[in-house]
Design a protein around this motif. Structure first.
Motif, PDB file in Angstrom:
ATOM      1  N   SER A   8      -2.056  12.296  -1.150  1.00  0.00           N
ATOM      2  CA  SER A   8      -2.865  11.269  -0.503  1.00  0.00           C
ATOM      3  C   SER A   8      -4.117  11.026  -1.335  1.00  0.00           C
ATOM      4  O   SER A   8      -4.254  11.547  -2.437  1.00  0.00           O
ATOM      5  N   GLY A   9      -5.052  10.259  -0.795  1.00  0.00           N
ATOM      6  CA  GLY A   9      -6.146   9.727  -1.595  1.00  0.00           C
ATOM      7  C   GLY A   9      -7.332  10.612  -1.848  1.00  0.00           C
ATOM      8  O   GLY A   9      -8.338  10.132  -2.331  1.00  0.00           O
ATOM      9  N   GLY A  10      -7.270  11.894  -1.540  1.00  0.00           N
ATOM     10  CA  GLY A  10      -8.384  12.772  -1.857  1.00  0.00           C
ATOM     11  C   GLY A  10      -8.462  13.025  -3.353  1.00  0.00           C
ATOM     12  O   GLY A  10      -7.467  12.929  -4.069  1.00  0.00           O
ATOM     13  N   SER A  11      -9.651  13.349  -3.810  1.00  0.00           N
ATOM     14  CA  SER A  11      -9.805  13.717  -5.213  1.00  0.00           C
ATOM     15  C   SER A  11      -9.029  15.001  -5.488  1.00  0.00           C
ATOM     16  O   SER A  11      -8.604  15.680  -4.564  1.00  0.00           O
ATOM     17  N   LEU A  26      10.596  25.340 -11.979  1.00  0.00           N
ATOM     18  CA  LEU A  26      11.239  26.379 -11.168  1.00  0.00           C
ATOM     19  C   LEU A  26      12.540  25.899 -10.524  1.00  0.00           C
ATOM     20  O   LEU A  26      13.162  26.636  -9.768  1.00  0.00           O
ATOM     21  N   ASP A  27      12.935  24.658 -10.810  1.00  0.00           N
ATOM     22  CA  ASP A  27      14.162  24.061 -10.280  1.00  0.00           C
ATOM     23  C   ASP A  27      14.160  24.013  -8.750  1.00  0.00           C
ATOM     24  O   ASP A  27      15.163  24.307  -8.101  1.00  0.00           O
ATOM     25  N   ILE A  28      13.016  23.623  -8.190  1.00  0.00           N
ATOM     26  CA  ILE A  28      12.875  23.446  -6.748  1.00  0.00           C
ATOM     27  C   ILE A  28      12.973  21.957  -6.452  1.00  0.00           C
ATOM     28  O   ILE A  28      12.289  21.146  -7.073  1.00  0.00           O
ATOM     29  N   GLU A  29      13.825  21.607  -5.503  1.00  0.00           N
ATOM     30  CA  GLU A  29      14.005  20.206  -5.139  1.00  0.00           C
ATOM     31  C   GLU A  29      12.742  19.686  -4.458  1.00  0.00           C
ATOM     32  O   GLU A  29      12.304  20.232  -3.433  1.00  0.00           O
ATOM     33  N   SER A  30      12.172  18.635  -5.019  1.00  0.00           N
ATOM     34  CA  SER A  30      10.947  18.058  -4.460  1.00  0.00           C
ATOM     35  C   SER A  30      11.212  16.642  -3.975  1.00  0.00           C
ATOM     36  O   SER A  30      11.904  15.865  -4.624  1.00  0.00           O
ATOM     37  N   HIS A  31      10.649  16.349  -2.803  1.00  0.00           N
ATOM     38  CA  HIS A  31      10.727  15.015  -2.212  1.00  0.00           C
ATOM     39  C   HIS A  31       9.300  14.486  -2.144  1.00  0.00           C
ATOM     40  O   HIS A  31       8.497  14.958  -1.346  1.00  0.00           O
ATOM     41  N   LEU A  32       8.991  13.522  -2.999  1.00  0.00           N
ATOM     42  CA  LEU A  32       7.630  13.021  -3.156  1.00  0.00           C
ATOM     43  C   LEU A  32       7.387  11.779  -2.325  1.00  0.00           C
ATOM     44  O   LEU A  32       8.202  10.860  -2.302  1.00  0.00           O
ATOM     45  N   VAL A  33       6.225  11.756  -1.653  1.00  0.00           N
ATOM     46  CA  VAL A  33       5.740  10.553  -0.979  1.00  0.00           C
ATOM     47  C   VAL A  33       4.251  10.447  -1.290  1.00  0.00           C
ATOM     48  O   VAL A  33       3.522  11.428  -1.201  1.00  0.00           O
ATOM     49  N   VAL A  34       3.827   9.253  -1.706  1.00  0.00           N
ATOM     50  CA  VAL A  34       2.455   9.038  -2.171  1.00  0.00           C
ATOM     51  C   VAL A  34       1.837   7.903  -1.365  1.00  0.00           C
ATOM     52  O   VAL A  34       2.432   6.831  -1.233  1.00  0.00           O
ATOM     53  N   SER A  35       0.627   8.139  -0.863  1.00  0.00           N
ATOM     54  CA  SER A  35      -0.083   7.069  -0.150  1.00  0.00           C
ATOM     55  C   SER A  35      -0.616   6.059  -1.165  1.00  0.00           C
ATOM     56  O   SER A  35      -0.670   6.325  -2.371  1.00  0.00           O
ATOM     57  N   THR A  36      -1.033   4.905  -0.664  1.00  0.00           N
ATOM     58  CA  THR A  36      -1.594   3.867  -1.540  1.00  0.00           C
ATOM     59  C   THR A  36      -2.809   4.394  -2.285  1.00  0.00           C
ATOM     60  O   THR A  36      -2.931   4.227  -3.505  1.00  0.00           O
ATOM     61  N   MET A  37      -3.708   5.052  -1.571  1.00  0.00           N
ATOM     62  CA  MET A  37      -4.891   5.615  -2.232  1.00  0.00           C
ATOM     63  C   MET A  37      -4.513   6.804  -3.120  1.00  0.00           C
ATOM     64  O   MET A  37      -5.156   7.046  -4.140  1.00  0.00           O
ATOM     65  N   GLY A  38      -3.479   7.535  -2.748  1.00  0.00           N
ATOM     66  CA  GLY A  38      -3.000   8.625  -3.601  1.00  0.00           C
ATOM     67  C   GLY A  38      -2.566   8.102  -4.955  1.00  0.00           C
ATOM     68  O   GLY A  38      -2.879   8.678  -5.993  1.00  0.00           O
ATOM     69  N   ALA A  57       9.314  14.289  -9.804  1.00  0.00           N
ATOM     70  CA  ALA A  57       9.951  14.656  -8.542  1.00  0.00           C
ATOM     71  C   ALA A  57      11.464  14.524  -8.628  1.00  0.00           C
ATOM     72  O   ALA A  57      11.995  13.733  -9.410  1.00  0.00           O
ATOM     73  N   THR A  58      12.148  15.286  -7.803  1.00  0.00           N
ATOM     74  CA  THR A  58      13.601  15.170  -7.705  1.00  0.00           C
ATOM     75  C   THR A  58      13.968  13.861  -7.019  1.00  0.00           C
ATOM     76  O   THR A  58      14.859  13.139  -7.471  1.00  0.00           O
ATOM     77  N   VAL A  59      13.275  13.569  -5.915  1.00  0.00           N
ATOM     78  CA  VAL A  59      13.508  12.364  -5.129  1.00  0.00           C
ATOM     79  C   VAL A  59      12.150  11.795  -4.754  1.00  0.00           C
ATOM     80  O   VAL A  59      11.225  12.550  -4.449  1.00  0.00           O
ATOM     81  N   THR A  60      12.026  10.474  -4.779  1.00  0.00           N
ATOM     82  CA  THR A  60      10.792   9.844  -4.312  1.00  0.00           C
ATOM     83  C   THR A  60      11.109   8.921  -3.143  1.00  0.00           C
ATOM     84  O   THR A  60      12.206   8.362  -3.052  1.00  0.00           O
ATOM     85  N   HIS A  61      10.130   8.806  -2.258  1.00  0.00           N
ATOM     86  CA  HIS A  61      10.286   7.970  -1.069  1.00  0.00           C
ATOM     87  C   HIS A  61       9.083   7.039  -0.977  1.00  0.00           C
ATOM     88  O   HIS A  61       7.949   7.465  -1.207  1.00  0.00           O
ATOM     89  N   ASP A  62       9.327   5.810  -0.602  1.00  0.00           N
ATOM     90  CA  ASP A  62       8.257   4.833  -0.408  1.00  0.00           C
ATOM     91  C   ASP A  62       7.505   5.170   0.874  1.00  0.00           C
ATOM     92  O   ASP A  62       8.119   5.404   1.918  1.00  0.00           O
ATOM     93  N   ASN A  63       6.191   5.191   0.794  1.00  0.00           N
ATOM     94  CA  ASN A  63       5.376   5.553   1.951  1.00  0.00           C
ATOM     95  C   ASN A  63       5.549   4.602   3.133  1.00  0.00           C
ATOM     96  O   ASN A  63       5.234   4.955   4.266  1.00  0.00           O
ATOM     97  N   MET A  80       6.487  21.490   3.629  1.00  0.00           N
ATOM     98  CA  MET A  80       5.788  20.346   3.050  1.00  0.00           C
ATOM     99  C   MET A  80       4.395  20.768   2.618  1.00  0.00           C
ATOM    100  O   MET A  80       3.756  21.596   3.265  1.00  0.00           O
ATOM    101  N   VAL A  81       3.938  20.152   1.536  1.00  0.00           N
ATOM    102  CA  VAL A  81       2.572  20.323   1.061  1.00  0.00           C
ATOM    103  C   VAL A  81       1.956  18.937   0.918  1.00  0.00           C
ATOM    104  O   VAL A  81       2.587  18.040   0.354  1.00  0.00           O
ATOM    105  N   ILE A  82       0.745  18.770   1.427  1.00  0.00           N
ATOM    106  CA  ILE A  82      -0.017  17.544   1.172  1.00  0.00           C
ATOM    107  C   ILE A  82      -1.164  17.952   0.261  1.00  0.00           C
ATOM    108  O   ILE A  82      -2.071  18.671   0.681  1.00  0.00           O
ATOM    109  N   ILE A  83      -1.048  17.525  -1.008  1.00  0.00           N
ATOM    110  CA  ILE A  83      -1.963  18.001  -2.048  1.00  0.00           C
ATOM    111  C   ILE A  83      -2.283  16.892  -3.033  1.00  0.00           C
ATOM    112  O   ILE A  83      -1.413  16.498  -3.782  1.00  0.00           O
ATOM    113  N   PRO A  84      -3.469  16.350  -3.063  1.00  0.00           N
ATOM    114  CA  PRO A  84      -4.566  16.643  -2.155  1.00  0.00           C
ATOM    115  C   PRO A  84      -4.364  15.930  -0.821  1.00  0.00           C
ATOM    116  O   PRO A  84      -3.592  14.981  -0.723  1.00  0.00           O
TER     117      PRO A  84
END
Length: 184
Positions: A8-11, A26-38, A57-63, A80-84
């Motif tokens: 998300s949009g944090g610094s 590490l071959d971990i499947e990641s599903h990425l989602v990014v906010s507009t500000m992110g 990312a392994t897979v990306t998804h539209d926010n 799930m991790v939200i970073i930042p």
């Protein structure tokens, strides 16, 4: 493992970028989602386009895609991790506002009793920020502020980033060798 990564949009977008890089190694499947500000912060702070970020990312998804697989509890993930995690996203998650895929995925992870880690980046913190963090902590969410320690004697920015990414992976139970642990 299958982990959702929200940016998300944090610094401190570099933490999200570095987490994705390590998960890929590490071959971990990641599903990425990014906010507009992110997306904006990743570009501003890291000089990286959304297309370049998606390559990590392994897979990306539209926010905006609230019908994406990660919006359903029947789509099994390990967490799930939200970073930042911006204060807007943190407030939305704390108050059950699922108005985009990032916040909906977090809501699903919480309702399914899966691991959710938020890495807030704001200073100073207002009473509202602290109350939202406390609310999440009481719900079982790990609140991991982007506050790296220096007892490792980091030599450069990469060492500091590795500490925060490593601590995030620790919360998910993922083994890594990103930093020297205390007492070793």
């Amino acid at each position: 493992m299958k982990i959702i990564v929200g940016i998300s949009g944090g610094s401190c977008a570099i933490y999200g970028v570095a987490l994705l890089q390590v998960m890929k190694q590490l071959d971990i499947e990641s599903h990425l989602v990014v906010s507009t500000m992110g997306e904006h912060v990743v570009n501003h702070e890291c000089g990286m386009s959304l297309d370049e970020l998606k390559q990590l990312a392994t897979v990306t998804h539209d926010n905006k895609d609230l019908a994406a697989p990660i919006s359903s509890g029947s789509f099994r993930t390990d967490g799930m991790v939200i970073i930042p995690c911006s204060m807007r996203t943190l407030a939305a998650v704390a108050n059950g506002i699922s108005d985009n895929l990032l916040t909906r995925a977090a809501d699903v992870v919480m309702k399914e009793k899966r691991k959710l880690v938020v890495v807030p980046r704001e200073t100073p913190l207002s009473v509202i920020h602290l109350e939202n963090m406390l609310k999440l902590a009481r719900m079982g969410v790990t609140v991991l502020p982007a506050s790296p320690g220096f007892y490792h004697h980091p030599a450069n920015l990469e060492d500091i980033i590795a500490i925060m990414v490593g601590r995030t992976l620790d919360q998910l139970g993922i083994d890594h060798q990103l930093f020297r642990r205390w007492g070793t």
